[in-house]
Design a protein around this motif. Structure first.
Motif, short mmCIF file in Angstrom:
data_model
loop_
_atom_site.label_atom_id
_atom_site.label_comp_id
_atom_site.label_asym_id
_atom_site.label_seq_id
_atom_site.Cartn_x
_atom_site.Cartn_y
_atom_site.Cartn_z
N LEU A 93 0.85 -1.17 0.17
CA LEU A 93 -0.10 -0.11 0.00
C LEU A 93 1.43 1.34 0.41
O LEU A 93 0.66 2.22 -0.64
N GLU A 94 2.16 1.39 1.14
CA GLU A 94 2.45 2.95 1.24
C GLU A 94 3.99 1.88 1.51
O GLU A 94 3.89 1.73 2.02
N THR A 95 5.18 2.83 1.71
CA THR A 95 6.66 2.74 2.26
C THR A 95 6.21 4.18 2.65
O THR A 95 6.98 5.07 0.96
N GLU A 96 7.50 4.14 3.40
CA GLU A 96 7.96 5.67 4.20
C GLU A 96 9.01 6.00 4.37
O GLU A 96 10.36 4.69 3.67
N GLY A 97 9.60 7.04 3.87
CA GLY A 97 11.30 6.86 4.02
C GLY A 97 11.61 6.69 5.06
O GLY A 97 11.12 6.03 6.09
N ASP A 98 12.51 6.85 5.49
CA ASP A 98 13.31 6.65 6.45
C ASP A 98 13.17 6.99 8.02
O ASP A 98 12.40 8.38 7.99
N THR A 99 12.20 6.68 8.77
CA THR A 99 11.82 6.59 10.01
C THR A 99 12.51 6.96 11.11
O THR A 99 12.12 7.56 12.12
N GLY A 100 14.11 6.99 11.15
CA GLY A 100 14.97 6.98 12.35
C GLY A 100 14.86 5.39 12.70
O GLY A 100 14.77 4.14 11.69
N ASP A 101 15.86 4.96 13.63
CA ASP A 101 15.82 3.89 14.80
C ASP A 101 14.94 3.42 15.47
O ASP A 101 14.45 4.46 16.04
N MET A 102 13.51 3.14 14.68
CA MET A 102 12.43 2.48 15.81
C MET A 102 13.13 1.36 16.89
O MET A 102 13.72 0.33 15.48
N ILE A 103 12.62 0.99 18.10
CA ILE A 103 12.82 0.01 18.77
C ILE A 103 11.78 -0.47 19.24
O ILE A 103 10.45 0.50 20.10
N ALA A 104 10.98 -1.76 19.08
CA ALA A 104 9.99 -2.22 19.83
C ALA A 104 8.75 -1.49 19.41
O ALA A 104 8.04 -1.30 20.53
#
Length: 166
Positions: free
Chosen positions: A42-53
Motif C-alpha cells: 500500500l505504501e512505503t515511508e522513507g527513513d523513519t529513524g531507528d525504531m525499537i519495539a
C-alpha cells in the motif's frame, strides 16, 4: 531464541519489524511499509529513524516506539501515522523502551532502567500526567492483556534464561 516482534491494532492493522540491531537494518534506519490483508503493498515511508519495539495503538492511528537519543539512552516516542510526525513521550535520561498500548488506547506502559532498580511504568497516552511506577525491577514489557487487567513481561534469570511474568 529469535522471534518476530509484532503488534496488532483492534482495527486489524498488523505491525512487525525485522532486521538487526534495534529492529531496523544494520544502519540503524527503518522504514514503515504497509500492506493490506492480501499482501499487496500500500505504501512505503522513507527513513523513519531507528525504531525499537514499535507498538501500534488499538485504533491504528499512532505507533509508540523506542528511539535512541544522541547521548546513548532511549526514549519512547509517538508517531502520528496520518501526519507522519513524531512527538517525544518520555525524556528522563534513562533507557525508556518497550512501549505497549492499553486495550482502550488511553495508556502506554513501558520499561525503564531508572535508578536505582528500574521498573515498569504507565502513563496516559495523552501525556496529560506524569508516568507512574507500577512494578520495580529490570523487565522487558511484552503486551497488555485484552481485558486491561494484566501486563505480560519478561525477566532475565541469573542462569541466562528468561521467565515470563504477568
Amino acid at each position: 531464541n529469535n522471534y518476530v516482534p509484532m503488534t496488532i491494532s483492534e482495527a486489524g492493522m498488523l505491525l512487525y519489524w525485522t532486521g538487526g540491531g534495534g529492529g531496523g537494518g544494520t544502519d540503524g534506519l527503518n522504514r514503515l511499509i504497509w500492506y493490506d490483508r492480501t499482501g499487496k503493498l500500500l505504501e512505503t515511508e522513507g527513513d523513519t529513524g531507528d525504531m525499537i519495539a514499535p507498538s501500534i495503538a488499538p485504533d491504528g492511528k499512532t505507533i509508540a516506539l523506542g528511539r535512541q537519543t544522541l547521548v546513548g539512552n532511549s526514549d519512547v516516542w509517538l508517531r502520528d501515522l496520518g501526519r507522519k510526525t513524531d512527538v517525544r513521550f518520555t525524556a528522563t535520561g534513562a533507557n525508556d523502551s518497550d512501549p505497549v498500548w492499553s486495550p482502550m488506547g488511553d495508556r502506554i506502559a513501558f520499561s525503564s532502567n531508572r535508578a536505582p532498580e528500574g521498573g515498569l511504568f504507565v502513563k496516559p497516552s495523552s501525556g496529560s500526567t506524569p508516568e507512574q511506577l507500577i512494578f520495580k525491577g529490570q523487565y522487558t514489557l511484552d503486551q497488555w492483556s485484552k481485558d486491561g487487567r494484566y501486563l505480560v513481561f519478561v525477566r532475565a534469570s541469573g542462569n541466562g534464561d528468561a521467565d515470563l511474568w504477568y
